[in-house]
Design an enzyme around this catalytic site. Structure first.
Site, PDB file in Angstrom:
ATOM      1  CD  GLU A  52      69.418  18.229  62.514  1.00 43.67           C
ATOM      2  OE1 GLU A  52      69.977  19.005  61.724  1.00 43.67           O
ATOM      3  OE2 GLU A  52      68.169  18.027  62.512  1.00 43.67           O
ATOM      4  CG  LEU A 324      48.563  18.585  31.236  1.00 44.80           C
ATOM      5  CD1 LEU A 324      48.324  20.092  31.208  1.00 44.80           C
ATOM      6  CD2 LEU A 324      47.815  17.947  32.405  1.00 44.80           C
TER       7      LEU A 324
END
Length: 395
Positions: A52, A324
């Protein structure tokens, strides 16, 4: 132009901050007066101006006289608290912006509707929920971390059209093409950390870095239950340049000291059991005897993820092998899966697939994926999916 079109522009701007804003969100802003765009901005990096204020700064350089009475389009609710930067609501009010169109509401308790409330109390019209789904998706990591306090975990693997991540001899370079691999490097730049297992390190000796221009290297995490990682591996040799954690279940002061001297951080984590079946189906020639023996113990990923979250790691990209990958799914914390599919067929009864482990007992127990999208990379395909349910299989 319609509100949606301006918001799309703000989304495109916010995307430029990928990999640079964590733990802050991605935010873009566009300021318009009577159909003329007078300001553009995005959150460029953590600690820098918010979108902004960047847009207001830009507008002051191009058409300061048009700020009063202008409309701001912003992808996330403006902040209303002091952090690295002052509240954006203050700047919006001070500049006389008359209307703010918001994409997502900020889940941060310090904001969470308060920013919108403050703007309305100062007579500024606020419209919310414009392209909300797209805005929410762009900040899925930020929103998940704020709401749960746990990292946003994604799983990535590449496989052949017949579901193999390597040939029956263990060769895996390269399954996918250069375009796909380039996109993987971009993914690495978006996540705070990248995780791999010791098997991947021993077989491929990867760097696990983000090798694109302007890219940011993520924190590297290696799951190494027995501290078998060689000190001359690429990971260890570059540990003083790229932050590296070795997560282990073993207590070996001598090995740990050597790794620390090389720049690694050795993190002792509790272990969880995983049957040797985690590599079943793969040709034994593709794995060392030590890897097979170590298959029964792996660092407790839930504990590891909690430690990392407490230290501010908001997202982890798992690029491991089949064992994994299964452990990550079993942890119940994987939120997204990136599946790269190459138009190749490897064949081979013993060639490994992306997910090993014990697997589920019934189709009804499967990990369900949803909200899938497909992207093509010169013949390769990426299927990007969210995880709908969790694994409840044996641990």
């Amino acid at each position: 132009m319609k509100d949606e079109e301006y918001m799309k522009m703000a989304l495109e701007l916010s995307d430029r901050g990928q990999g640079c804003t964590s733990p802050n969100p991605l935010v873009g802003a566009v300021i318009v007066n009577n159909g003329r765009i007078i300001g553009r901005g995005w959150h460029r990096k953590y600690g820098g101006l918010h979108a902004e204020r960047e847009a207001i700064k830009n507008a002051k350089e191009t058409a300061p006289e048009l700020l009063k009475g202008a409309v701001m389009y912003v992808t996330l609710e403006p902040c209303c608290h002091y952090g690295k930067q002052p509240p954006c609501t203050e700047a919006i009010i001070e500049e006389g912006i008359s209307k703010v169109v918001v994409g997502s509401q900020d889940p941060n308790p310090a904001v969470a509707g308060k920013g919108i409330k403050i703007l309305r109390e100062h007579g500024i019209e606020v419209i919310g929920g414009v392209l909300k789904e797209q805005c929410d998706r762009q900040n899925e990591i930020f929103m998940h971390f704020i709401r749960t306090g746990t990292p946003y975990v994604a799983l990535k693997y590449a496989m052949s059209a017949d579901g193999k991540i390597a040939t029956h001899t263990g060769e895996s370079k390269w399954i996918t093409n250069e375009k796909s691999r380039e996109y993987v490097h971009r993914l690495r730049g978006r996540y705070s950390a990248i995780m791999a297992g010791i098997g991947t390190v021993l077989r491929d000796d990867p760097l696990l870095t983000c090798r694109i221009e302007g890219g940011r290297n993520p924190l590297r995490i290696i799951c190494d239950s027995r501290l078998r990682i060689p000190t001359d591996s690429n990971i260890v040799r570059t540990a003083k340049e790229v932050p590296t954690i070795i997560a282990t279940c073993t207590d070996d002061p001598e090995k740990a000291s050597r790794l620390r001297d090389c720049g690694c951080r050795v993190l002792a984590i509790g272990k969880t059991s995983q049957k040797a079946a985690c590599i079943a189906g793969a040709n034994p020639a593709a794995y060392t005897e030590a890897e097979t023996a170590a298959a029964g113990e792996v660092p407790d990923l839930r504990e590891l993820f909690k430690v990392l979250a407490d230290e501010g790691t908001d997202s982890i990209l798992v690029e491991g092998g089949a064992a994994l990958n299964w452990s990550a799914l079993q942890s119940g914390m994987v939120k997204k899966v990136y599946t790269f599919i190459a138009p190749k067929i490897f064949g081979g009864k013993g060639a490994p697939s992306p997910i090993a482990g014990d697997g589920v007992n019934f189709p009804s127990e499967a990990v369900e994926l949803c909200k899938s999208s497909i992207t093509e990379f010169d013949g390769d395909f990426l299927i990007e999916s969210e995880v709908k349910s969790r694994v409840y299989g044996n641990s």
